[in-house]
Design a protein around this motif. Sequence first.
Motif, PDB file in Angstrom:
ATOM      1  N   HIS A  72      19.807 -19.524  -3.559  1.00  0.00           N
ATOM      2  CA  HIS A  72      18.716 -18.726  -4.124  1.00  0.00           C
ATOM      3  C   HIS A  72      18.575 -17.381  -3.406  1.00  0.00           C
ATOM      4  N   LYS A  73      19.728 -16.779  -3.171  1.00  0.00           N
ATOM      5  CA  LYS A  73      19.783 -15.444  -2.576  1.00  0.00           C
ATOM      6  C   LYS A  73      20.741 -14.610  -3.434  1.00  0.00           C
ATOM      7  N   ARG A  74      20.968 -13.405  -3.004  1.00  0.00           N
ATOM      8  CA  ARG A  74      21.953 -12.559  -3.693  1.00  0.00           C
ATOM      9  C   ARG A  74      22.775 -11.831  -2.646  1.00  0.00           C
ATOM     10  N   VAL A  75      23.407 -12.629  -1.786  1.00  0.00           N
ATOM     11  CA  VAL A  75      24.139 -12.011  -0.675  1.00  0.00           C
ATOM     12  C   VAL A  75      25.398 -11.290  -1.161  1.00  0.00           C
ATOM     13  N   PHE A  76      26.059 -11.856  -2.186  1.00  0.00           N
ATOM     14  CA  PHE A  76      27.370 -11.327  -2.586  1.00  0.00           C
ATOM     15  C   PHE A  76      27.351 -10.765  -4.007  1.00  0.00           C
ATOM     16  N   GLY A  77      28.251  -9.832  -4.238  1.00  0.00           N
ATOM     17  CA  GLY A  77      28.430  -9.268  -5.573  1.00  0.00           C
ATOM     18  C   GLY A  77      29.773  -8.559  -5.603  1.00  0.00           C
ATOM     19  N   PHE A  78      30.068  -7.904  -6.701  1.00  0.00           N
ATOM     20  CA  PHE A  78      31.308  -7.137  -6.800  1.00  0.00           C
ATOM     21  C   PHE A  78      30.975  -5.660  -6.920  1.00  0.00           C
ATOM     22  N   GLU A  79      31.886  -4.838  -6.424  1.00  0.00           N
ATOM     23  CA  GLU A  79      31.746  -3.405  -6.686  1.00  0.00           C
ATOM     24  C   GLU A  79      33.093  -2.824  -7.090  1.00  0.00           C
ATOM     25  N   ASP A  80      33.065  -1.711  -7.793  1.00  0.00           N
ATOM     26  CA  ASP A  80      34.246  -1.050  -8.367  1.00  0.00           C
ATOM     27  C   ASP A  80      34.905  -1.925  -9.436  1.00  0.00           C
ATOM     28  N   ARG A  81      36.015  -1.424  -9.964  1.00  0.00           N
ATOM     29  CA  ARG A  81      36.674  -2.113 -11.077  1.00  0.00           C
ATOM     30  C   ARG A  81      38.171  -2.141 -10.856  1.00  0.00           C
ATOM     31  N   GLY A  82      38.837  -2.956 -11.691  1.00  0.00           N
ATOM     32  CA  GLY A  82      40.296  -3.007 -11.666  1.00  0.00           C
ATOM     33  C   GLY A  82      40.810  -3.356 -10.286  1.00  0.00           C
ATOM     34  N   ILE A  83      41.888  -2.702  -9.892  1.00  0.00           N
ATOM     35  CA  ILE A  83      42.538  -3.013  -8.618  1.00  0.00           C
ATOM     36  C   ILE A  83      41.656  -2.640  -7.426  1.00  0.00           C
ATOM     37  N   GLN A  84      40.656  -1.752  -7.668  1.00  0.00           N
ATOM     38  CA  GLN A  84      39.738  -1.349  -6.586  1.00  0.00           C
ATOM     39  C   GLN A  84      38.585  -2.337  -6.404  1.00  0.00           C
ATOM     40  N   MET A  85      38.454  -3.271  -7.299  1.00  0.00           N
ATOM     41  CA  MET A  85      37.304  -4.184  -7.255  1.00  0.00           C
ATOM     42  C   MET A  85      37.295  -4.955  -5.928  1.00  0.00           C
ATOM     43  N   ARG A  86      36.124  -5.080  -5.351  1.00  0.00           N
ATOM     44  CA  ARG A  86      36.041  -5.768  -4.063  1.00  0.00           C
ATOM     45  C   ARG A  86      34.747  -6.547  -3.944  1.00  0.00           C
ATOM     46  N   LEU A  87      34.803  -7.534  -3.053  1.00  0.00           N
ATOM     47  CA  LEU A  87      33.606  -8.316  -2.768  1.00  0.00           C
ATOM     48  C   LEU A  87      32.654  -7.464  -1.941  1.00  0.00           C
ATOM     49  N   ALA A  88      31.437  -7.340  -2.396  1.00  0.00           N
ATOM     50  CA  ALA A  88      30.438  -6.549  -1.683  1.00  0.00           C
ATOM     51  C   ALA A  88      29.340  -7.473  -1.167  1.00  0.00           C
ATOM     52  N   VAL A  89      28.591  -6.981  -0.197  1.00  0.00           N
ATOM     53  CA  VAL A  89      27.464  -7.755   0.328  1.00  0.00           C
ATOM     54  C   VAL A  89      26.176  -6.965   0.116  1.00  0.00           C
ATOM     55  N   ASP A  90      25.097  -7.689   0.166  1.00  0.00           N
ATOM     56  CA  ASP A  90      23.794  -7.111  -0.138  1.00  0.00           C
ATOM     57  C   ASP A  90      23.262  -6.322   1.066  1.00  0.00           C
ATOM     58  N   SER A  91      24.010  -5.275   1.409  1.00  0.00           N
ATOM     59  CA  SER A  91      23.624  -4.437   2.533  1.00  0.00           C
ATOM     60  C   SER A  91      24.404  -3.146   2.392  1.00  0.00           C
ATOM     61  N   GLU A  92      23.885  -2.075   2.918  1.00  0.00           N
ATOM     62  CA  GLU A  92      24.616  -0.809   2.886  1.00  0.00           C
ATOM     63  C   GLU A  92      25.872  -0.910   3.719  1.00  0.00           C
ATOM     64  N   ARG A  93      25.830  -1.818   4.707  1.00  0.00           N
ATOM     65  CA  ARG A  93      26.956  -1.834   5.641  1.00  0.00           C
ATOM     66  C   ARG A  93      27.641  -3.195   5.726  1.00  0.00           C
ATOM     67  N   LEU A 111      27.988  -7.698   6.653  1.00  0.00           N
ATOM     68  CA  LEU A 111      27.447  -9.026   6.387  1.00  0.00           C
ATOM     69  C   LEU A 111      26.295  -9.386   7.325  1.00  0.00           C
ATOM     70  N   ALA A 112      26.375  -8.933   8.556  1.00  0.00           N
ATOM     71  CA  ALA A 112      25.332  -9.263   9.536  1.00  0.00           C
ATOM     72  C   ALA A 112      23.959  -8.756   9.114  1.00  0.00           C
ATOM     73  N   GLU A 113      23.946  -7.758   8.237  1.00  0.00           N
ATOM     74  CA  GLU A 113      22.664  -7.173   7.832  1.00  0.00           C
ATOM     75  C   GLU A 113      22.105  -7.815   6.569  1.00  0.00           C
ATOM     76  N   THR A 114      22.768  -8.827   6.068  1.00  0.00           N
ATOM     77  CA  THR A 114      22.256  -9.566   4.908  1.00  0.00           C
ATOM     78  C   THR A 114      21.435 -10.755   5.402  1.00  0.00           C
ATOM     79  N   ASP A 115      20.851 -11.490   4.455  1.00  0.00           N
ATOM     80  CA  ASP A 115      20.101 -12.684   4.877  1.00  0.00           C
ATOM     81  C   ASP A 115      20.958 -13.949   4.780  1.00  0.00           C
TER      82      ASP A 115
END
Length: 236
Positions: free
Chosen positions: A163-184, A186-190
Amino acid sequence: MSGQTVKITIDGSVVEAREGLTILQAAGEAGIYIPHLCYHKDLLPGGHCRVCTVKVNGKPINACTMVVGGGMVIENDTAELNDLRKSIIEMLFVEGNHICPGCEKSGNCELQALAYRFGMMSPRYPYLFPAKQVDGSHPNVYIDRNRCILCGRCVRSSQEKDHKRVFGFEDRGIQMRLAVDSERQLAETDLAAADKAASYCPTGSLVVKRVGWKMPVGTRKYDKEPIGSDIAGRRK
Ligand code: FES
Protein backbone atom coordinates in the motif's frame (compact mmCIF):
# COMPACT_ATOMS: atom_id res chain seq x y z
CA MET A 1 -16.40 -15.78 -9.93
CA SER A 2 -19.64 -17.61 -10.65
CA GLY A 3 -18.64 -21.17 -9.72
CA GLN A 4 -19.66 -22.23 -13.24
CA THR A 5 -17.18 -23.99 -15.45
CA VAL A 6 -16.52 -23.94 -19.16
CA LYS A 7 -14.72 -26.36 -21.40
CA ILE A 8 -11.59 -25.24 -23.18
CA THR A 9 -9.04 -27.18 -25.20
CA ILE A 10 -5.33 -26.76 -24.55
CA ASP A 11 -2.95 -28.49 -26.94
CA GLY A 12 -5.65 -30.99 -27.80
CA SER A 13 -6.69 -31.81 -24.20
CA VAL A 14 -10.17 -30.78 -23.08
CA VAL A 15 -9.98 -28.97 -19.75
CA GLU A 16 -12.73 -27.88 -17.36
CA ALA A 17 -12.02 -24.27 -16.39
CA ARG A 18 -13.71 -22.13 -13.75
CA GLU A 19 -15.37 -19.07 -15.23
CA GLY A 20 -13.54 -15.86 -14.46
CA LEU A 21 -10.09 -17.42 -14.40
CA THR A 22 -7.51 -16.36 -16.92
CA ILE A 23 -6.17 -18.91 -19.36
CA LEU A 24 -2.92 -19.01 -17.36
CA GLN A 25 -4.75 -19.70 -14.10
CA ALA A 26 -7.07 -22.29 -15.61
CA ALA A 27 -4.17 -24.09 -17.26
CA GLY A 28 -2.30 -24.07 -13.95
CA GLU A 29 -5.26 -25.61 -12.14
CA ALA A 30 -5.28 -28.35 -14.76
CA GLY A 31 -1.56 -28.96 -14.32
CA ILE A 32 -0.59 -27.38 -17.61
CA TYR A 33 2.34 -25.00 -17.44
CA ILE A 34 2.20 -21.89 -19.55
CA PRO A 35 5.57 -20.14 -19.29
CA HIS A 36 5.32 -16.65 -17.81
CA LEU A 37 7.55 -14.04 -16.26
CA CYS A 38 5.88 -10.77 -15.29
CA TYR A 39 2.84 -12.62 -13.91
CA HIS A 40 2.82 -13.60 -10.24
CA LYS A 41 -0.06 -15.50 -8.72
CA ASP A 42 -0.41 -13.06 -5.79
CA LEU A 43 -0.53 -9.94 -7.95
CA LEU A 44 -2.82 -8.50 -10.57
CA PRO A 45 -1.53 -9.37 -14.04
CA GLY A 46 0.61 -6.73 -15.70
CA GLY A 47 0.73 -8.08 -19.24
CA HIS A 48 4.21 -6.66 -19.81
CA CYS A 49 6.50 -9.46 -20.93
CA ARG A 50 4.52 -11.53 -23.47
CA VAL A 51 6.28 -14.74 -22.38
CA CYS A 52 2.84 -16.22 -21.70
CA THR A 53 1.71 -15.76 -25.31
CA VAL A 54 -0.60 -18.55 -26.48
CA LYS A 55 -2.79 -18.78 -29.53
CA VAL A 56 -6.54 -18.71 -28.99
CA ASN A 57 -8.46 -19.89 -32.02
CA GLY A 58 -5.33 -19.10 -34.03
CA LYS A 59 -4.69 -15.59 -32.64
CA PRO A 60 -1.76 -14.71 -30.33
CA ILE A 61 -2.85 -13.44 -26.94
CA ASN A 62 -1.52 -13.02 -23.38
CA ALA A 63 -2.62 -16.00 -21.30
CA CYS A 64 -2.15 -14.01 -18.09
CA THR A 65 -4.77 -11.40 -18.95
CA MET A 66 -7.28 -13.23 -21.18
CA VAL A 67 -10.21 -14.75 -19.30
CA VAL A 68 -11.37 -18.21 -20.36
CA GLY A 69 -14.40 -18.60 -22.59
CA GLY A 70 -16.26 -21.79 -23.46
CA GLY A 71 -15.00 -23.50 -26.60
CA MET A 72 -11.64 -21.74 -26.74
CA VAL A 73 -9.06 -23.76 -28.63
CA ILE A 74 -5.69 -22.86 -27.18
CA GLU A 75 -2.22 -23.66 -28.47
CA ASN A 76 0.50 -23.46 -25.84
CA ASP A 77 3.35 -25.95 -26.06
CA THR A 78 4.22 -25.58 -29.74
CA ALA A 79 7.58 -25.10 -31.43
CA GLU A 80 6.49 -21.71 -32.78
CA LEU A 81 5.30 -20.32 -29.43
CA ASN A 82 8.26 -21.71 -27.52
CA ASP A 83 10.61 -20.08 -30.01
CA LEU A 84 8.78 -16.79 -29.58
CA ARG A 85 9.17 -17.11 -25.81
CA LYS A 86 12.82 -18.01 -26.18
CA SER A 87 13.38 -14.95 -28.38
CA ILE A 88 11.82 -12.73 -25.67
CA ILE A 89 14.11 -14.24 -23.04
CA GLU A 90 17.10 -13.71 -25.32
CA MET A 91 16.07 -10.09 -25.86
CA LEU A 92 15.88 -9.53 -22.11
CA PHE A 93 19.37 -10.94 -21.70
CA VAL A 94 20.92 -8.67 -24.34
CA GLU A 95 19.06 -5.57 -23.15
CA GLY A 96 20.50 -5.91 -19.64
CA ASN A 97 23.73 -7.11 -18.10
CA HIS A 98 22.94 -10.52 -16.61
CA ILE A 99 26.12 -12.04 -15.22
CA CYS A 100 24.54 -15.14 -13.74
CA PRO A 101 27.61 -16.73 -12.10
CA GLY A 102 28.11 -13.60 -9.97
CA CYS A 103 24.47 -12.99 -9.11
CA GLU A 104 23.12 -13.88 -5.69
CA LYS A 105 19.78 -14.80 -7.28
CA SER A 106 21.34 -17.53 -9.44
CA GLY A 107 19.31 -20.71 -9.07
CA ASN A 108 16.30 -18.76 -7.80
CA CYS A 109 16.05 -16.46 -10.82
CA GLU A 110 13.04 -16.95 -13.08
CA LEU A 111 14.73 -15.34 -16.08
CA GLN A 112 17.70 -17.69 -15.78
CA ALA A 113 15.38 -20.66 -15.23
CA LEU A 114 13.38 -19.84 -18.36
CA ALA A 115 16.61 -19.53 -20.35
CA TYR A 116 17.54 -23.03 -19.21
CA ARG A 117 14.06 -24.32 -19.93
CA PHE A 118 14.17 -23.03 -23.51
CA GLY A 119 17.74 -24.21 -24.05
CA MET A 120 19.11 -20.71 -24.61
CA MET A 121 22.76 -20.72 -25.62
CA SER A 122 23.93 -17.61 -27.52
CA PRO A 123 21.14 -15.06 -27.97
CA ARG A 124 20.16 -14.36 -31.58
CA TYR A 125 20.49 -10.62 -30.92
CA PRO A 126 23.72 -8.70 -30.29
CA TYR A 127 24.49 -7.80 -26.68
CA LEU A 128 23.89 -4.11 -26.04
CA PHE A 129 25.93 -3.82 -22.82
CA PRO A 130 23.92 -0.81 -21.66
CA ALA A 131 25.14 1.44 -18.87
CA LYS A 132 22.73 0.93 -15.96
CA GLN A 133 22.57 2.36 -12.47
CA VAL A 134 22.92 0.53 -9.20
CA ASP A 135 21.32 2.07 -6.13
CA GLY A 136 22.78 0.80 -2.87
CA SER A 137 21.69 3.78 -0.81
CA HIS A 138 19.02 1.98 1.22
CA PRO A 139 20.29 0.21 4.35
CA ASN A 140 18.43 -3.02 3.64
CA VAL A 141 17.52 -3.28 -0.05
CA TYR A 142 19.39 -2.46 -3.22
CA ILE A 143 18.44 -2.03 -6.85
CA ASP A 144 20.68 -3.37 -9.57
CA ARG A 145 19.14 -2.09 -12.80
CA ASN A 146 21.56 -4.23 -14.82
CA ARG A 147 19.29 -7.13 -13.91
CA CYS A 148 15.94 -5.36 -14.13
CA ILE A 149 13.62 -6.71 -16.85
CA LEU A 150 10.90 -4.09 -16.28
CA CYS A 151 8.32 -6.71 -15.39
CA GLY A 152 6.59 -4.34 -13.00
CA ARG A 153 6.18 -6.85 -10.19
CA CYS A 154 7.81 -4.48 -7.68
CA VAL A 155 5.56 -1.67 -8.88
CA ARG A 156 2.44 -3.78 -8.43
CA SER A 157 3.48 -5.41 -5.15
CA SER A 158 4.41 -2.06 -3.61
CA GLN A 159 0.91 -0.79 -4.42
CA GLU A 160 -1.14 -3.95 -3.88
CA LYS A 161 0.66 -5.53 -0.93
CA ASP A 162 2.54 -2.72 0.82
CA HIS A 163 0.00 0.00 0.00
CA LYS A 164 2.77 2.36 -1.04
CA ARG A 165 4.03 3.69 -4.34
CA VAL A 166 7.75 3.21 -4.01
CA PHE A 167 8.37 2.07 -7.59
CA GLY A 168 7.33 3.15 -11.06
CA PHE A 169 8.69 3.47 -14.58
CA GLU A 170 10.14 6.46 -16.33
CA ASP A 171 11.01 7.14 -19.99
CA ARG A 172 10.04 4.86 -22.86
CA GLY A 173 11.43 2.23 -25.18
CA ILE A 174 15.04 1.24 -24.64
CA GLN A 175 15.45 4.19 -22.22
CA MET A 176 12.69 2.95 -19.92
CA ARG A 177 13.92 2.39 -16.39
CA LEU A 178 12.74 1.49 -12.94
CA ALA A 179 12.25 4.67 -10.94
CA VAL A 180 11.70 5.24 -7.24
CA ASP A 181 9.41 7.63 -5.46
CA SER A 182 12.13 10.15 -4.73
CA GLU A 183 14.05 12.79 -6.64
CA ARG A 184 17.19 10.86 -5.92
CA GLN A 185 17.65 7.42 -4.35
CA LEU A 186 15.91 4.46 -2.77
CA ALA A 187 17.01 5.48 0.72
CA GLU A 188 14.79 8.55 0.45
CA THR A 189 11.62 6.55 -0.19
CA ASP A 190 9.43 4.95 2.45
CA LEU A 191 10.49 1.42 1.45
CA ALA A 192 10.92 -0.72 4.56
CA ALA A 193 12.97 -3.89 4.90
CA ALA A 194 9.83 -5.91 5.61
CA ASP A 195 7.96 -4.66 2.53
CA LYS A 196 6.81 -7.34 0.14
CA ALA A 197 8.05 -5.50 -2.94
CA ALA A 198 11.58 -6.92 -2.97
CA SER A 199 10.42 -10.50 -2.58
CA TYR A 200 8.43 -10.46 -5.85
CA CYS A 201 11.36 -9.57 -8.10
CA PRO A 202 11.91 -12.52 -10.47
CA THR A 203 15.59 -11.65 -11.01
CA GLY A 204 18.38 -10.26 -8.87
CA SER A 205 17.41 -6.67 -9.51
CA LEU A 206 15.70 -5.85 -6.24
CA VAL A 207 17.50 -7.66 -3.50
CA VAL A 208 17.36 -7.66 0.27
CA LYS A 209 20.88 -7.13 1.56
CA ARG A 210 22.86 -9.70 3.56
CA VAL A 211 20.69 -12.72 2.73
CA GLY A 212 21.57 -13.46 -0.91
CA TRP A 213 24.21 -16.12 -0.33
CA LYS A 214 22.66 -17.80 2.71
CA MET A 215 21.48 -20.74 0.58
CA PRO A 216 24.39 -22.22 -1.39
CA VAL A 217 24.29 -22.19 -5.18
CA GLY A 218 23.43 -25.70 -6.33
CA THR A 219 20.74 -26.18 -3.69
CA ARG A 220 18.29 -23.53 -4.88
CA LYS A 221 14.84 -23.94 -6.36
CA TYR A 222 15.71 -24.12 -10.04
CA ASP A 223 18.99 -25.93 -9.40
CA LYS A 224 16.82 -28.88 -8.45
CA GLU A 225 13.99 -28.82 -10.99
CA PRO A 226 13.10 -26.83 -14.11
CA ILE A 227 10.77 -23.90 -13.79
CA GLY A 228 7.16 -25.05 -14.23
CA SER A 229 7.73 -28.48 -12.66
CA ASP A 230 5.49 -27.65 -9.70
CA ILE A 231 2.57 -26.87 -12.03
CA ALA A 232 3.12 -29.84 -14.34
CA GLY A 233 3.29 -32.00 -11.19
CA ARG A 234 -0.38 -31.17 -10.45
CA ARG A 235 -1.56 -32.91 -13.61
CA LYS A 236 -3.67 -35.98 -12.96
FE1 FES B 1 1.73 -12.62 -19.31
FE2 FES B 1 4.06 -11.44 -18.80
S1 FES B 1 3.30 -13.28 -17.99
S2 FES B 1 2.53 -10.86 -20.24
